[in-house]
Design a protein around this motif. Sequence first.
Motif, PDB file in Angstrom:
ATOM      1  N   GLU A  49       2.061   9.569  -5.534  1.00 28.32           N
ATOM      2  CA  GLU A  49       2.427  10.995  -5.234  1.00 28.32           C
ATOM      3  C   GLU A  49       3.837  11.686  -5.950  1.00 28.32           C
TER       4      GLU A  49
ATOM      5  N   GLN B 202       0.865  -1.325   0.087  1.00 23.18           N
ATOM      6  CA  GLN B 202      -0.103  -0.048  -0.168  1.00 23.18           C
ATOM      7  C   GLN B 202       0.854   1.297  -0.057  1.00 23.18           C
TER       8      GLN B 202
ATOM      9  N   ASP C 203       0.818   4.104  -3.004  1.00 25.74           N
ATOM     10  CA  ASP C 203       0.595   5.693  -2.657  1.00 25.74           C
ATOM     11  C   ASP C 203       2.009   6.513  -2.829  1.00 25.74           C
TER      12      ASP C 203
ATOM     13  N   SER D  48      -4.812   3.468  -4.946  1.00 23.95           N
ATOM     14  CA  SER D  48      -4.516   5.004  -4.532  1.00 23.95           C
ATOM     15  C   SER D  48      -5.653   5.855  -5.089  1.00 23.95           C
TER      16      SER D  48
END
Length: 517
Positions: A55, A47, A51, A80
């Motif tokens: 970003e 996870q 993420d 995400s």
Amino acid sequence: MTDAGRRPGARQPGARQPEELETASLPLLLEAVLSVGSELELRATLQHLVDSATELCSARYGALGVIDPERGRLTELFTSGMTEAQRAAIPRLPDGPRDLLGPLSPLADDPRPPLPDGTGRIGVPIRVHTEVFGNLWLTEKRGGPFTDQDLALLRVLASQAGMAIGNARLYETARRRERWIEGAAAVTTALLAGRPAADALMCVAERARLLADAAAGVVLQPTPAGGMEIVAASTHADPGDLVGTAIAPGSPVLEQLLGGEPVFIEDSATDPRMTTHVRERFGPSMMLPLQSGGQLIGTLALPRARGGPPYDAVDRLLASQFASQAALALVLADAQHDREQLAVYEDRDRIARDLHDLVVQRLFATEMMLESTRRRSSNASVADPVGEELARAVDELDSTIQEVRTAIFALQQPPSDAPTTFRGRVLRETGGAAVLFGFQPSVHFAGPVDALLPEPVAGDLLSALRGALAAAHRRAEVTAIEVEVEALPSRVRLTVADDGRTPSGARGTTVTWESAL
């Protein structure tokens, strides 16, 4: 200058160099790499990876699909940027082909892509050592389309993530192995603590179910007909409908299990090898033979619920090792039980010998001396009250000798097995009646009852004994019961006497049953 004449790596006028781009994005890349490597738990690592990638490349949505190397399809999906509603709207994990070399992902060919259509998408494979673990891909970049720099950053992050995922997988495997080892040790300790056979099998089934995260844990044992039957079951609910379910002889699954080979099933409800009526409720399953030293004790089955995750290679390996350890513990527990039973038998034999060699012989000698004294006393006087007392003492000693001999015979019987001799069956009936009466009925045998009584007569006599004991239980104030079985060459007689009060107020009842031999 032509392209062929240019030096490799020469700067081209107006071109933005990868080195400059990587330098500008280095802080973000380092932060993303550190974030991915900060977890040891595998799911948290995955996870963090999706993420961080989202970003790092300023994407609105990201997804990481984990590929099952054995089945070639997605087993898990980490996302995400998606809302709970969007995530819940995904009806299933896509089955599209995986593209390991470019931006296409397994979801790209699916007619119902779970992520919104955007201005483009990029993706890279994630490798752990040489194995393709999954695909990481992004879509809808903020501020414009994805660039070569985004793809380069994503590849660097995926490369570093492969090492972090490898470490997390090793950590998870070690934790799983530790739980299975602890479970096997707990089962061994419980079995060697002297549990009954049924409890031992139930202990194995329940512990294995919890360790495998299965919907049920069942133990099957071979039947005389050549099949296998569930003898112990552990489920979240009542397992009553599972116990007694049998696999018919000749089943392909059965032949594989009897040969000592494990059976791994993708879907119990649809696999043609599964023939039991309970298969409809289960999905992936493992059936592991419980064998030790070439001896097949039974089978441990661990089915998961319909739609549950399939067992992976680590699950199968650890469960197989657990089954081998549990089988060895069952064999050791059975051997320990046999040793304990043997010790009990030897102790009972010693007590019986002591009673026979010491107590009975001394009682018999005392009886003979009293009998001789009584005869001398009766010859000296016509009316001798001392002689009468001696006669009663002789009778009491004779009765005591019979009681001791009965106790010796009972000690020589196996404590838990069903008796095979007629004497043992009579003692079992009176022993069961002792629970109701609160005292042990007195039992006397006269003559070779085991040798003379045929089975039909023995059955009728036992039925008469049960009826007499039941009738005595219905009477009030019963404090003593005497049972006597006398076998003569031509007939057998059963006498049951008690001191209970009858409905008329009389005290004492005697029931006699007699049959010809």
